[in-house]
Design a protein around this motif. Sequence first.
Motif, PDB file in Angstrom:
ATOM      1  N   PHE A  27      13.661   3.604  12.554  1.00  0.00           N
ATOM      2  CA  PHE A  27      12.815   4.608  13.207  1.00  0.00           C
ATOM      3  C   PHE A  27      12.766   5.918  12.429  1.00  0.00           C
ATOM      4  N   ALA A  28      12.904   5.844  11.108  1.00  0.00           N
ATOM      5  CA  ALA A  28      12.966   7.054  10.289  1.00  0.00           C
ATOM      6  C   ALA A  28      11.762   7.957  10.496  1.00  0.00           C
ATOM      7  N   ASN A  29      10.607   7.394  10.747  1.00  0.00           N
ATOM      8  CA  ASN A  29       9.406   8.207  10.870  1.00  0.00           C
ATOM      9  C   ASN A  29       9.146   8.670  12.300  1.00  0.00           C
ATOM     10  N   THR A  30      10.113   8.497  13.170  1.00  0.00           N
ATOM     11  CA  THR A  30       9.929   8.955  14.547  1.00  0.00           C
ATOM     12  C   THR A  30      10.565  10.315  14.782  1.00  0.00           C
ATOM     13  N   TYR A  31      11.161  10.896  13.767  1.00  0.00           N
ATOM     14  CA  TYR A  31      11.900  12.136  13.948  1.00  0.00           C
ATOM     15  C   TYR A  31      11.133  13.346  13.437  1.00  0.00           C
ATOM     16  N   LEU A  32      11.318  14.447  14.122  1.00  0.00           N
ATOM     17  CA  LEU A  32      10.975  15.729  13.529  1.00  0.00           C
ATOM     18  C   LEU A  32      11.993  15.989  12.422  1.00  0.00           C
ATOM     19  N   MET A  33      11.516  16.366  11.253  1.00  0.00           N
ATOM     20  CA  MET A  33      12.413  16.560  10.113  1.00  0.00           C
ATOM     21  C   MET A  33      12.171  17.914   9.481  1.00  0.00           C
ATOM     22  N   GLY A  34      13.189  18.424   8.813  1.00  0.00           N
ATOM     23  CA  GLY A  34      13.011  19.706   8.172  1.00  0.00           C
ATOM     24  C   GLY A  34      14.190  20.113   7.334  1.00  0.00           C
ATOM     25  N   TRP A  35      14.222  21.409   7.066  1.00  0.00           N
ATOM     26  CA  TRP A  35      15.228  21.978   6.170  1.00  0.00           C
ATOM     27  C   TRP A  35      15.895  23.203   6.794  1.00  0.00           C
ATOM     28  N   PHE A  36      17.199  23.284   6.525  1.00  0.00           N
ATOM     29  CA  PHE A  36      17.976  24.478   6.796  1.00  0.00           C
ATOM     30  C   PHE A  36      18.539  24.946   5.458  1.00  0.00           C
ATOM     31  N   ARG A  37      19.061  26.159   5.431  1.00  0.00           N
ATOM     32  CA  ARG A  37      19.749  26.651   4.240  1.00  0.00           C
ATOM     33  C   ARG A  37      20.906  27.538   4.645  1.00  0.00           C
ATOM     34  N   GLN A  38      21.883  27.602   3.742  1.00  0.00           N
ATOM     35  CA  GLN A  38      23.056  28.432   3.985  1.00  0.00           C
ATOM     36  C   GLN A  38      23.406  29.190   2.723  1.00  0.00           C
ATOM     37  N   ALA A  39      23.282  30.492   2.792  1.00  0.00           N
ATOM     38  CA  ALA A  39      23.649  31.353   1.681  1.00  0.00           C
ATOM     39  C   ALA A  39      25.132  31.692   1.782  1.00  0.00           C
ATOM     40  N   PRO A  40      25.759  32.067   0.676  1.00  0.00           N
ATOM     41  CA  PRO A  40      27.186  32.406   0.704  1.00  0.00           C
ATOM     42  C   PRO A  40      27.495  33.497   1.726  1.00  0.00           C
ATOM     43  N   GLY A  41      28.462  33.231   2.578  1.00  0.00           N
ATOM     44  CA  GLY A  41      28.886  34.211   3.561  1.00  0.00           C
ATOM     45  C   GLY A  41      27.971  34.357   4.755  1.00  0.00           C
ATOM     46  N   LYS A  42      26.953  33.498   4.855  1.00  0.00           N
ATOM     47  CA  LYS A  42      26.009  33.592   5.963  1.00  0.00           C
ATOM     48  C   LYS A  42      25.959  32.281   6.740  1.00  0.00           C
ATOM     49  N   GLU A  43      25.413  32.371   7.942  1.00  0.00           N
ATOM     50  CA  GLU A  43      25.262  31.178   8.761  1.00  0.00           C
ATOM     51  C   GLU A  43      24.092  30.333   8.254  1.00  0.00           C
ATOM     52  N   ARG A  44      24.157  29.050   8.556  1.00  0.00           N
ATOM     53  CA  ARG A  44      23.059  28.156   8.205  1.00  0.00           C
ATOM     54  C   ARG A  44      21.836  28.532   9.047  1.00  0.00           C
ATOM     55  N   GLU A  45      20.684  28.586   8.397  1.00  0.00           N
ATOM     56  CA  GLU A  45      19.482  29.028   9.090  1.00  0.00           C
ATOM     57  C   GLU A  45      18.326  28.059   8.883  1.00  0.00           C
ATOM     58  N   PHE A  46      17.440  28.041   9.869  1.00  0.00           N
ATOM     59  CA  PHE A  46      16.252  27.210   9.820  1.00  0.00           C
ATOM     60  C   PHE A  46      15.316  27.709   8.720  1.00  0.00           C
ATOM     61  N   VAL A  47      14.676  26.727   8.028  1.00  0.00           N
ATOM     62  CA  VAL A  47      13.711  27.068   6.982  1.00  0.00           C
ATOM     63  C   VAL A  47      12.319  26.541   7.331  1.00  0.00           C
ATOM     64  N   ALA A  48      12.240  25.224   7.597  1.00  0.00           N
ATOM     65  CA  ALA A  48      10.923  24.627   7.820  1.00  0.00           C
ATOM     66  C   ALA A  48      11.078  23.307   8.567  1.00  0.00           C
ATOM     67  N   VAL A  49      10.015  22.922   9.277  1.00  0.00           N
ATOM     68  CA  VAL A  49       9.999  21.659  10.022  1.00  0.00           C
ATOM     69  C   VAL A  49       8.618  21.029   9.888  1.00  0.00           C
ATOM     70  N   VAL A  50       8.601  19.698   9.898  1.00  0.00           N
ATOM     71  CA  VAL A  50       7.347  18.948   9.835  1.00  0.00           C
ATOM     72  C   VAL A  50       7.352  17.908  10.947  1.00  0.00           C
ATOM     73  N   SER A  51       6.168  17.685  11.506  1.00  0.00           N
ATOM     74  CA  SER A  51       6.054  16.743  12.616  1.00  0.00           C
ATOM     75  C   SER A  51       6.201  15.300  12.136  1.00  0.00           C
ATOM     76  N   ARG A  52       6.269  14.393  13.093  1.00  0.00           N
ATOM     77  CA  ARG A  52       6.478  12.979  12.778  1.00  0.00           C
ATOM     78  C   ARG A  52       5.372  12.425  11.887  1.00  0.00           C
ATOM     79  N   GLU A  53       4.161  12.848  12.136  1.00  0.00           N
ATOM     80  CA  GLU A  53       3.029  12.353  11.349  1.00  0.00           C
ATOM     81  C   GLU A  53       2.756  13.207  10.123  1.00  0.00           C
ATOM     82  N   GLY A  54       3.395  14.369  10.053  1.00  0.00           N
ATOM     83  CA  GLY A  54       3.214  15.257   8.909  1.00  0.00           C
ATOM     84  C   GLY A  54       2.110  16.266   9.055  1.00  0.00           C
TER      85      GLY A  54
END
Length: 123
Positions: A27-54
């Motif tokens: 079911f890999a294509n059934t998920y909302l997918m995206g990216w987070f990032r974590q800079a040194p000394g900072k919390e992980r933060e949301f970057v971008a998300v794409v829908s199931r169909e793109g």
Amino acid sequence: VKLVQSGGGVVQAGDSLRLSCEVEGQFANTYLMGWFRQAPGKEREFVAVVSREGGDTDYADSVKGRFTIGRDTTKNAIYLHMIALKPEDTAVYYCSRLNYDGRRWLHPPGDSWGQGTQVTVSS
């Protein structure tokens, strides 16, 4: 689900990079997918998300207009194309499934992350 990342590296300010993430599992294509990032000394933060169909995307304000997230459902993969990179974009970038709680995009508790990809932008 297993997330396998590639891409990243060391670039100068203003350069471009592309990150990839292969989504392995049923079911890999059934998920909302995206990216987070974590800079040194900072919390992980949301970057971008794409829908199931793109077709639908959302971005953190800090990357809007510079980053583009995409999805190839035939390859069970997502991408993050980054242009006009800034030193403040330096971080480890993580691929993830995402949920929305009505206010913000979140990594599902206990869910897996991609292995992380270092992006370093020098001034």
